[in-house]
Design a protein around this motif. Structure first.
Motif, short mmCIF file in Angstrom:
data_model
loop_
_atom_site.label_atom_id
_atom_site.label_comp_id
_atom_site.label_asym_id
_atom_site.label_seq_id
_atom_site.Cartn_x
_atom_site.Cartn_y
_atom_site.Cartn_z
N MET A 1 38.54 -11.57 -28.97
CA MET A 1 37.33 -10.89 -28.55
C MET A 1 37.64 -9.40 -28.42
N GLN A 2 36.72 -8.59 -28.87
CA GLN A 2 36.85 -7.14 -28.75
C GLN A 2 36.31 -6.67 -27.41
N LEU A 3 36.84 -5.56 -26.91
CA LEU A 3 36.42 -5.02 -25.62
C LEU A 3 34.93 -4.69 -25.61
N GLU A 4 34.42 -4.12 -26.67
CA GLU A 4 32.99 -3.76 -26.71
C GLU A 4 32.10 -5.01 -26.63
N GLU A 5 32.54 -6.10 -27.24
CA GLU A 5 31.80 -7.35 -27.14
C GLU A 5 31.82 -7.87 -25.70
N LEU A 6 32.98 -7.78 -25.05
CA LEU A 6 33.09 -8.22 -23.67
C LEU A 6 32.16 -7.41 -22.77
N LYS A 7 32.10 -6.11 -22.97
CA LYS A 7 31.18 -5.27 -22.19
C LYS A 7 29.73 -5.67 -22.45
N ARG A 8 29.41 -5.97 -23.69
CA ARG A 8 28.04 -6.31 -24.07
C ARG A 8 27.55 -7.59 -23.39
N ILE A 9 28.43 -8.57 -23.21
CA ILE A 9 28.02 -9.84 -22.60
C ILE A 9 28.16 -9.84 -21.08
N SER A 10 28.63 -8.74 -20.52
CA SER A 10 28.85 -8.63 -19.07
C SER A 10 27.64 -8.00 -18.38
N VAL A 11 27.53 -8.26 -17.10
CA VAL A 11 26.55 -7.57 -16.26
C VAL A 11 27.19 -6.26 -15.84
N GLN A 12 26.52 -5.14 -16.10
CA GLN A 12 27.04 -3.87 -15.63
C GLN A 12 26.51 -3.65 -14.22
N ALA A 13 27.42 -3.54 -13.27
CA ALA A 13 27.05 -3.40 -11.86
C ALA A 13 26.88 -1.92 -11.54
N THR A 14 25.67 -1.44 -11.76
CA THR A 14 25.34 -0.05 -11.44
C THR A 14 24.78 0.01 -10.03
N PRO A 15 24.80 1.19 -9.40
CA PRO A 15 24.21 1.27 -8.06
C PRO A 15 22.76 0.77 -8.07
N GLY A 16 22.48 -0.13 -7.17
CA GLY A 16 21.13 -0.69 -7.08
C GLY A 16 20.92 -1.98 -7.84
N THR A 17 21.96 -2.48 -8.55
CA THR A 17 21.83 -3.76 -9.24
C THR A 17 21.37 -4.81 -8.23
N LYS A 18 20.30 -5.52 -8.56
CA LYS A 18 19.77 -6.52 -7.64
C LYS A 18 20.62 -7.78 -7.68
N VAL A 19 20.86 -8.33 -6.49
CA VAL A 19 21.66 -9.53 -6.31
C VAL A 19 20.84 -10.54 -5.52
N TYR A 20 20.97 -11.81 -5.90
CA TYR A 20 20.28 -12.88 -5.18
C TYR A 20 21.33 -13.76 -4.51
N TRP A 21 21.17 -13.98 -3.20
CA TRP A 21 22.03 -14.87 -2.44
C TRP A 21 21.25 -16.16 -2.19
N PRO A 22 21.46 -17.21 -3.02
CA PRO A 22 20.66 -18.44 -2.90
C PRO A 22 20.80 -19.14 -1.55
N LYS A 23 21.98 -19.15 -0.96
CA LYS A 23 22.17 -19.83 0.31
C LYS A 23 21.33 -19.21 1.41
N GLU A 24 21.10 -17.91 1.30
CA GLU A 24 20.31 -17.20 2.30
C GLU A 24 18.88 -16.94 1.82
N ASP A 25 18.61 -17.28 0.55
CA ASP A 25 17.33 -16.98 -0.09
C ASP A 25 16.95 -15.52 0.15
N ARG A 26 17.88 -14.65 -0.24
CA ARG A 26 17.74 -13.23 0.03
C ARG A 26 18.11 -12.40 -1.20
N ILE A 27 17.40 -11.31 -1.40
CA ILE A 27 17.69 -10.37 -2.48
C ILE A 27 18.21 -9.08 -1.85
N GLY A 28 19.21 -8.50 -2.45
CA GLY A 28 19.76 -7.24 -1.97
C GLY A 28 20.20 -6.38 -3.13
#
Length: 111
Positions: A1-28
């Motif tokens: 696998m090439q590095l650029e492909e790995l980046k393409r299939i990854s979630v880029q965690a930028t400031p403000g990326t929304k996250v869901y916590w299912p156990k708490e049913d909460r978005i942050g």
């Protein structure tokens, strides 16, 4: 696998990326910029999570933060491209999931 492909299939965690916590049913919001800045452009990776669900996080030379389900092939790609393992928080490794693309993330963790 090439590095650029790995980046393409990854979630880029930028400031403000929304996250869901299912156990708490909460978005942050996720902000990994301080962790990325800590390494000052040195490419690093870490992985974590439950035994059957590992998550791989990596920071490139431009301090971009990425998260993807962990496989040995993906770790090898990072090592081959000069990344070293360091200790830092790994998002989505304890049940939290990216808010956008939840189904895709959950499906990809079944690899």
């Amino acid at each position: 696998m090439q590095l650029e492909e790995l980046k393409r299939i990854s979630v880029q965690a930028t400031p403000g990326t929304k996250v869901y916590w299912p156990k708490e049913d909460r978005i942050g919001a996720l902000d990994m910029s301080r962790i990325a800045a800590k390494f000052g452009g040195h490419p690093v990776y870490n992985y974590g999570g439950k035994r059957n669900h590992k998550t791989l996080a990596f920071i490139d030379e431009n301090s971009n933060f990425y998260v993807v389900p962990c496989t040995s092939e993906r770790i090898n790609t990072l090592i081959e491209n000069g990344f070293t393992r360091e200790d830092f928080y790994v998002p989505f490794s304890h049940g939290d999931i990216p808010f956008d693309g939840q189904e895709l993330w959950l499906a990809s963790t079944k690899l």
